[in-house]
Design an enzyme around this catalytic site. Structure first.
Site, mmCIF file in Angstrom:
data_model
loop_
_atom_site.group_PDB
_atom_site.id
_atom_site.type_symbol
_atom_site.label_atom_id
_atom_site.label_comp_id
_atom_site.label_asym_id
_atom_site.label_seq_id
_atom_site.Cartn_x
_atom_site.Cartn_y
_atom_site.Cartn_z
ATOM 1 N N GLU A 40 41.057 -7.395 -7.387
ATOM 2 C CA GLU A 40 41.188 -6.282 -8.346
ATOM 3 C C GLU A 40 42.535 -6.318 -9.059
ATOM 4 O O GLU A 40 43.296 -7.094 -8.320
ATOM 5 C CB GLU A 40 41.093 -4.918 -7.262
ATOM 6 C CG GLU A 40 39.952 -4.792 -6.547
ATOM 7 C CD GLU A 40 38.852 -4.276 -7.610
ATOM 8 O OE1 GLU A 40 39.043 -3.800 -8.730
ATOM 9 O OE2 GLU A 40 37.526 -4.600 -7.002
ATOM 10 N N ASP A 66 19.947 -1.025 -13.784
ATOM 11 C CA ASP A 66 20.762 -0.199 -13.292
ATOM 12 C C ASP A 66 22.530 -0.411 -14.153
ATOM 13 O O ASP A 66 22.975 0.695 -14.267
ATOM 14 C CB ASP A 66 21.251 -0.645 -11.841
ATOM 15 C CG ASP A 66 21.978 0.431 -11.059
ATOM 16 O OD1 ASP A 66 21.760 1.739 -11.312
ATOM 17 O OD2 ASP A 66 22.671 -0.044 -10.115
#
Length: 128
Positions: A40, A66
């Site tokens: 991250e 999705d």
């Protein structure tokens, strides 16, 4: 397609092979997930790693569907969260790619990476 290629290392990532997850989508899908280490980025911390649950899909098609649903309908707190990626709002593919930074991905170079793939494989022609 560029996003799936980037996120899944062209279908060779552990996440795509074990979880049919081609977009790095976190959370669960029908109660199923795969826990993985992920990088991250934040302005204050730079790059760091966390363990996170990623959605585990029964099929690759479920992953693609999705992801499309997420980009079109946004998260529960804001249905227009990804509106900058929509064709009616983005003037071109570069603008749409840039709209994913700090929303879909924390990587500050995410748009540049997507644009490079789009150009390399002429995928941008599909959007014109």
């Amino acid at each position: 397609m560029a996003q799936a290629g980037l996120e899944s290392a062209w279908g060779t990532s552990i996440l795509s092979m074990q979880g049919n997850n081609f977009f790095g989508m976190k959370g669960t899908y029908n109660g199923k997930s795969v826990k993985m280490l992920t990088a991250e980025h934040s302005a204050s911390r730079g790059w760091y790693y966390i363990k996170a649950n990623f959605r585990k899909y029964p099929t690759a098609e479920d992953s693609f569907a999705d992801n499309a649903k997420k980009l079109r309908n946004g998260p529960s707190f804001n249905k227009n969260y990804y509106a900058g990626t929509w064709k009616k709002n983005a003037k071109n593919y570069k603008q749409a790619a840039k709209a994913l930074v700090n929303r879909y991905a924390t990587d500050p170079n995410y748009a540049k990476k997507l644009i490079k793939i789009l150009k390399k494989y002429d995928l941008h022609r599909l959007l014109d």
